[in-house]
Every structure is written in C-alpha cells, then in structure tokens.
Enzyme design. Structure first.
Site, PDB file in Angstrom:
ATOM      1  N   GLU A   6      40.701  41.617  33.871  1.00 53.45           N
ATOM      2  CA  GLU A   6      40.867  40.218  34.264  1.00 53.45           C
ATOM      3  C   GLU A   6      41.567  39.444  33.139  1.00 53.45           C
ATOM      4  OE1 GLU A   6      40.572  38.040  36.812  1.00 53.45           O
ATOM      5  OE2 GLU A   6      41.093  36.478  35.356  1.00 53.45           O
ATOM      6  N   ALA A   7      42.591  38.677  33.535  1.00 56.83           N
ATOM      7  CA  ALA A   7      43.367  37.914  32.540  1.00 56.83           C
ATOM      8  C   ALA A   7      42.529  36.811  31.898  1.00 56.83           C
ATOM      9  CB  ALA A   7      44.603  37.309  33.212  1.00 56.83           C
ATOM     10  N   HIS A  13      45.735  27.749  49.745  1.00 52.01           N
ATOM     11  CA  HIS A  13      45.416  28.964  50.488  1.00 52.01           C
ATOM     12  C   HIS A  13      46.583  29.949  50.510  1.00 52.01           C
ATOM     13  CE1 HIS A  13      42.200  26.488  52.835  1.00 52.01           C
ATOM     14  NE2 HIS A  13      41.796  26.839  51.632  1.00 52.01           N
ATOM     15  N   ALA A  42      38.510  38.861  45.516  1.00 53.38           N
ATOM     16  CA  ALA A  42      38.588  40.226  46.037  1.00 53.38           C
ATOM     17  C   ALA A  42      38.185  41.256  44.982  1.00 53.38           C
ATOM     18  CB  ALA A  42      40.003  40.518  46.536  1.00 53.38           C
TER      19      ALA A  42
HETATM   20  C1  LIG Z   1      41.419  24.555  44.213  1.00 46.37           C
HETATM   21  C2  LIG Z   1      41.175  25.576  45.300  1.00 46.37           C
HETATM   22  C3  LIG Z   1      40.346  25.242  46.373  1.00 46.37           C
HETATM   23  C4  LIG Z   1      40.112  26.177  47.386  1.00 46.37           C
HETATM   24  N1  LIG Z   1      39.138  25.915  48.317  1.00 46.37           N
HETATM   25  C5  LIG Z   1      38.741  26.912  49.146  1.00 46.37           C
HETATM   26  C6  LIG Z   1      37.570  26.771  49.936  1.00 46.37           C
HETATM   27  O1  LIG Z   1      36.826  25.787  49.842  1.00 46.37           O
HETATM   28  N2  LIG Z   1      37.239  27.793  50.781  1.00 46.37           N
HETATM   29  C7  LIG Z   1      38.008  28.910  50.884  1.00 46.37           C
HETATM   30  O2  LIG Z   1      37.694  29.764  51.729  1.00 46.37           O
HETATM   31  N3  LIG Z   1      39.097  29.090  50.121  1.00 46.37           N
HETATM   32  C8  LIG Z   1      39.446  28.142  49.214  1.00 46.37           C
HETATM   33  N4  LIG Z   1      40.487  28.364  48.357  1.00 46.37           N
HETATM   34  C9  LIG Z   1      41.254  29.618  48.473  1.00 46.37           C
HETATM   35  C10 LIG Z   1      40.482  30.832  47.964  1.00 46.37           C
HETATM   36  O3  LIG Z   1      39.776  30.515  46.787  1.00 46.37           O
HETATM   37  C11 LIG Z   1      41.480  31.972  47.750  1.00 46.37           C
HETATM   38  O4  LIG Z   1      42.125  32.282  48.962  1.00 46.37           O
HETATM   39  C12 LIG Z   1      40.798  33.233  47.224  1.00 46.37           C
HETATM   40  O5  LIG Z   1      40.092  32.958  46.040  1.00 46.37           O
HETATM   41  C13 LIG Z   1      41.858  34.308  46.969  1.00 46.37           C
HETATM   42  O6  LIG Z   1      41.240  35.433  46.408  1.00 46.37           O
HETATM   43  P1  LIG Z   1      42.090  36.566  45.681  1.00 46.37           P
HETATM   44  O7  LIG Z   1      41.140  37.604  45.273  1.00 46.37           O
HETATM   45  O8  LIG Z   1      43.237  36.915  46.547  1.00 46.37           O
HETATM   46  O9  LIG Z   1      42.717  35.835  44.397  1.00 46.37           O
HETATM   47  P2  LIG Z   1      41.977  35.164  43.165  1.00 46.37           P
HETATM   48  O10 LIG Z   1      40.575  34.807  43.486  1.00 46.37           O
HETATM   49  O11 LIG Z   1      42.883  34.081  42.698  1.00 46.37           O
HETATM   50  O12 LIG Z   1      41.888  36.331  42.092  1.00 46.37           O
HETATM   51  C14 LIG Z   1      42.971  36.843  41.386  1.00 46.37           C
HETATM   52  C15 LIG Z   1      42.477  37.204  39.991  1.00 46.37           C
HETATM   53  O13 LIG Z   1      43.447  38.014  39.360  1.00 46.37           O
HETATM   54  C16 LIG Z   1      43.625  37.587  38.032  1.00 46.37           C
HETATM   55  N5  LIG Z   1      44.976  37.987  37.638  1.00 46.37           N
HETATM   56  C17 LIG Z   1      46.158  37.553  38.134  1.00 46.37           C
HETATM   57  N6  LIG Z   1      47.172  38.187  37.530  1.00 46.37           N
HETATM   58  C18 LIG Z   1      46.629  39.046  36.635  1.00 46.37           C
HETATM   59  C19 LIG Z   1      47.167  39.972  35.712  1.00 46.37           C
HETATM   60  N7  LIG Z   1      48.488  40.137  35.586  1.00 46.37           N
HETATM   61  N8  LIG Z   1      46.313  40.695  34.943  1.00 46.37           N
HETATM   62  C20 LIG Z   1      44.972  40.543  35.050  1.00 46.37           C
HETATM   63  N9  LIG Z   1      44.407  39.659  35.916  1.00 46.37           N
HETATM   64  C21 LIG Z   1      45.226  38.930  36.702  1.00 46.37           C
HETATM   65  C22 LIG Z   1      43.423  36.090  38.102  1.00 46.37           C
HETATM   66  O14 LIG Z   1      43.139  35.524  36.849  1.00 46.37           O
HETATM   67  C23 LIG Z   1      42.278  35.984  39.101  1.00 46.37           C
HETATM   68  O15 LIG Z   1      41.026  36.042  38.481  1.00 46.37           O
HETATM   69  C24 LIG Z   1      40.765  27.447  47.345  1.00 46.37           C
HETATM   70  C25 LIG Z   1      41.585  27.775  46.265  1.00 46.37           C
HETATM   71  C26 LIG Z   1      41.775  26.868  45.240  1.00 46.37           C
HETATM   72  C27 LIG Z   1      42.632  27.257  44.071  1.00 46.37           C
END
Ligand SMILES: Cc1cc2nc3c(=O)[nH]c(=O)nc-3n(C[C@H](O)[C@H](O)[C@H](O)COP(=O)(O)OP(=O)(O)OC[C@H]3O[C@@H](n4cnc5c(N)ncnc54)[C@H](O)[C@@H]3O)c2cc1C
Length: 490
Positions: free
Chosen positions: A34-35, A425, A14
C-alpha cells in the site's frame, strides 16, 4: 527481494477484502503493498469529519484536466492513499446497485456477473465482518427533508437495497458505534498476525515486472534504491480506477501507440487500458435556514437520498441531502443551511485516463469529459429543479428554508456547468469483457488479456458503472475475485 504466492497492490476497499479472502480460501502466502500509511488520522474515524480528509496526506489530491463542458474547471478527485483506501475517505453509504446493472454486465459477455450470481455475494457481505448501520435517528433537518420529498411526490422506500431502489430513503452506512468502519478494519485487521500475511505500507509500486508474456512481480523505490517483490502464483492489482490503469500503462500494458509515445516497451497491446472512465456527477441546490441545524455525532452530514428519474422511465438520479450548506469557492452565505445535491447516476459521458508523455511517473492525466453528453446536462438540470421543488415544500417552511443557489433567474444549464463536481465514483478503466479489440482489459475471471499471472480486481473492472455508490459493488468484485483465484489455485 520479497517473495509470496500472491502479491496484491493497493490496500483499499478491494485490496483489503482480497488479502483477507485469499488467506481464508487458499493456503497461500499473501503480500499486500500500500502506497499510503496506516489510518492513524483521527478524522478518518469520525464520520462528521470526512471533509477534513480532502487534500490531506491521506488523499492522492488528484485533479482532472480542464473540463471543456464544465467552465474549463479542473475538478478535485479525492482518492484514499492510506490503509482502507478510498473507503477511509468516503461518505460510508452502503448501496448495492440494481439488478439490471449486473444483468447488463452479463449481457456484455461476462458470465458469472449477473444479478443471480452476485446477489448471494451481496447477502454474504451484509452478514460478513463489515457492519452496516441501518437503525439510527437522523438529524432533525434530514427528517424534514424526507417529509418534503414525500410531499413532492417521491414515495418513502424503507430499504433501497432490497431489490427496488426508487423512492426516498434513509441511507445505510458502514459505521459502528459512531465510527467509520473500512474494509481494512473489518477484513484485514483481524488477520494482521497471520504468519502467511505481510502488509507493507508506504510502498508505491512503480512497475509490474513482465517478461515473456507473464507478470512475475512488482517493483518500487525505497530510500532511493529499487526493491522488488516476486509472485509465485499471481499479481493482483487493486490500486483503484485511477491507480490500476496507470500502473498497467507504466508497465507496457496498454495501447501500443501511446506506450511508444511514452518510450515504454510494449508488453501487451491492450487498447482499452485507461479508456471507458465513468463517474457519477453532482450539482448543489443550497438553502439557508432560520432554525439552527444540529448535527448528530457519529453520523455523516448526509443521511437521506433519493433514487429517482430526470424523465419518465429512467432511474438516473440519486440526489443526496446534506445538513450543511456546501458552497463552491465563489459562493458565500450563512453557515446555517442545508444542501439538496442533484446526483446523476446513469451518465452517458465517458472519459479516459492516460499518462503525461513527458513524465510517465507523474500524476495521470484524468479526463472524465464531464457533461460532454448533452443528456447528462439535461438530467442534472432536472435534478436541480427537483431539489428546488423539494426545498420549497411546506415540510421545510418551519425551518425558514430559503434558496440561496442557484437562486431565481439563473440559467440552470450554465449553473450546472459552473458547479458540477464528481460524486467520487470513478470506474471502468480496466473494463471486463471478452474482446480486447473493443476495449476489454480483463476477462470475466478478471485475468488481464495478454499477460499471464496478472489480474485486476477493483472498481476499474466494471464494464458499466453501477446505479449508485461504488464501494459495496467493489467489495463484491473483490469477494468474487478471491473465489476465482482460489478455484484456480493448485
Ligand atoms: C470522497 C469520496 C466519497 C465517496 N463516497 C462513497 C460512499 O459514500 N459510498 C460508496 O459506496 N462509495 C463512495 N465512494 C467511492 C468508493 O469509496 C470507491 O468506489 C471505492 O473505495 C473504490 O475501491 P477500490 O478498491 O477500487 O480503490 P481504493 O479504495 O481507492 O483503493 C486503491 C488503493 O490502492 C493504493 N494504490 C494506488 N496506487 C498504488 C501504487 N502504485 N502502489 C501501491 N498502492 C497503490 C491506494 O493508495 C489505495 O489505498 C467515495 C469515494 C470518495 C473518494
């Protein structure tokens, strides 16, 4: 001290989209924190090497608390800690979800999130910077599995993203030229030279700076000293379904009683922070094979899946098929084989995230309460039975397929409890809704209830988890968030 108009925390799925779209849609300065580090690990880029990333430097390496209904196991919960976030670790499967998922969000009192509202956003994502691979030749074993599914009564569906999910399909991937493409590659990289954008990696935000009901910035530690960044307009949390609620709790935004127990000053009483943790669940059916199984370079080891039902009328299963035997540590068997993974995507079990009271800066306590709803166990058992049926179909006979696990005579409910793993997820822990007293954390425009100048825009805002993988729905949430922020900007 750094100052920007918008401070975005987390450069994952996101956060990367948000930063880019804020530049595109406003004239503002954006600071992205980003951490993790940059995505230089070669295993990130090769779709066949994703298993090497678990418990690597790019994984937060989180574990759940012992799961009472899953043989007291602590389940690994991989989460990306790197530019690209969990998109840099995930299986790259591109799924929108069903229209009823989003109509359900709207029916809960969230205008602007119905299928009619979000479908154009999904279409724009498909023609946007992130490539989607649809046309490829799957591994030979995957083609045989697909035939075995059809033989077992599951119809072929050429495009599960085209309105109707049911059937067996080849997966669509965020891959181009044999390499993983994350939102960091597609959205962020092209604007890294924009003078309005600052990206700082290796910055783990520890607190939000909240005073007199308004979030004014964020704080972290670097080389032992506190550092701060101030937001002239807003702070946007995109730290993911674990990171965002943890950060709110550490900053005094959450259930007041819990916050007092952590000795954190209450900035806003929001009982829903960290509650409503939802996830999807997997259990493996593993087969050995006599014919050698080949892996196609540039594709992940899973390439076909079903959207199907555990009982008539439900569309609650998404089994996925791997060209490899995925053994649990207590299992053993030949290296040549495949796995038909039962997958539950309409779970009834709901968990929560909180902080360890003795050390609130430590890893959060994650309790998904997997299988606490008996219906989830029954659905996964039905998924395992379906996998066994598909594995026994004549299309897989030339491969010499032989079921290794669970194996005959095994109590399937017990087997599921011993093998269930997360589908990765996690969602729902900062749920969108209108009434904070019944668990809403953000309003339908993703503003945190009771704290001005603060939004959350990531997988945590889903009020109910979508039917299918969560990455593309999270991109949609970030796109919508950037539009809403732009509409509110001066
Ligand atoms: C192993 C695995 C397989 C998956 N396979 C699929 C798939 O094939 N297809 C699919 O649709 N979904 C898949 N998913 C799920 C999907 O990747 C997630 O739902 C999606 O990436 C969530 O996005 P997000 O932006 O909410 O969080 P994230 O992409 O996790 O981003 C959060 C970011 O915030 C950073 N962060 C956290 N806390 C802090 C802080 N305090 N300070 C600074 N930075 C911080 C983290 O390091 C990270 O970079 C999978 C997930 C995993 C882990």
């Amino acid at each position: 001290m750094v100052t920007a108009d918008y401070v975005v925390v987390g450069a994952g799925t996101a956060g990367s989209v948000l930063a880019r779209r804020l530049l595109d849609r406003t004239g503002a300065r954006v600071l992205l924190l980003e951490a993790g580090d940059r995505d230089t690990n070669p295993a990130i880029h090769d779709p066949l090497r994703m298993h090497e990333l678990w418990d690597s430097k790019q994984d937060w390496g989180l574990r759940t608390v012992p799961q009472r209904h899953a043989a007291d196991r602590r389940l690994h919960l991989p989460r990306g800690r790197v530019l690209g976030g969990s998109h840099a670790l995930n299986a790259m499967i591109h799924v929108r979800g069903t229209s009823s998922d989003y109509d359900g969000w709207a029916a809960l009192g969230n205008p602007g999130w119905s299928w009619a509202d979000v479908e154009p956003v999904f279409r724009a994502i498909d023609s946007g910077p992130l490539p989607v691979l649809r046309d490829y030749t799957p591994d030979p074993i995957q083609r045989a599995i697909l035939d075995a599914c059809v033989e077992s009564g599951v119809p072929y569906n050429p495009d599960y993203n085209n309105g109707a999910q049911a059937g067996v399909s080849r997966m669509q991937f965020t891959i181009a030229d044999g390499r993983r493409r994350t939102t960091a590659h597609a959205y962020l990289e092209p604007v890294l030279d924009d003078p309005r954008l600052t990206v700082l990696t290796g910055v783990e935000v520890s607190r939000l700076l909240v005073s007199r009901g308004r979030c004014r910035g964020v704080e972290w530690r670097q080389d032992g000293s506190p550092r701060q960044a101030m937001a002239e307009a807003e702070v946007v949390l995109a730290a993911g379904a674990i990171g965002s609620p943890a950060l709110l709790l550490r900053s005094g935004i959450g259930p007041a009683d819990d916050l007092r127990a952590f000795c954190v000053e209450v900035a806003a009483h929001l009982p829903g922070v960290g509650e409503n943790l939802q996830d999807h669940w997997l259990a493996p059916v593993i087969f050995g094979a006599e014919r050698p199984i080949e892996h196609t370079p540039g594709l992940p080891a899973t390439q076909t899946h079903l959207f199907w039902h555990s009982r008539p009328g439900a569309l609650d299963l998404q089994p996925l098929h791997f060209s490899a035997p995925l053994y649990e540590p207590w299992m053993s068997g030949p290296d040549n084989g495949f796995t038909l993974m039962a997958g539950l995507v309409r779970p009834a079990s709901v968990g929560r995230i909180t902080l360890p009271a003795r050390n609130i800066d430590g890893p959060p306590l994650i309790d998904p309460r997997v299988l606490s709803a008996p219906a989830d166990l029954a659905a996964l058992v039905a998924g395992v039975e379906l996998g066994r049926k598909i594995g026994a179909a004549s299309a897989l006979r030339p491969w010499g397929a032989a079921e290794l696990y669970p194996g005959q005579g095994v109590d399937l409910a017990e087997y599921v409890r011993r093998t269930v793993t997360t589908y990765h997820h996690s969602a729902g822990t900062c749920a969108m809704g209108v009434d904070p007293d019944v668990g809403a954390v953000v309003d339908p425009r993703l503003r945190v209830h009771g704290a001005a100048g603060l939004r959350v825009a990531d997988a945590s805002v889903m009020p109910t988890i979508v039917t299918g993988n969560t990455n593309t729905p999270t991109i949609m949430i970030a796109e919508r968030a950037a539009t809403m922020i732009a509409e509110a900007s001066p």
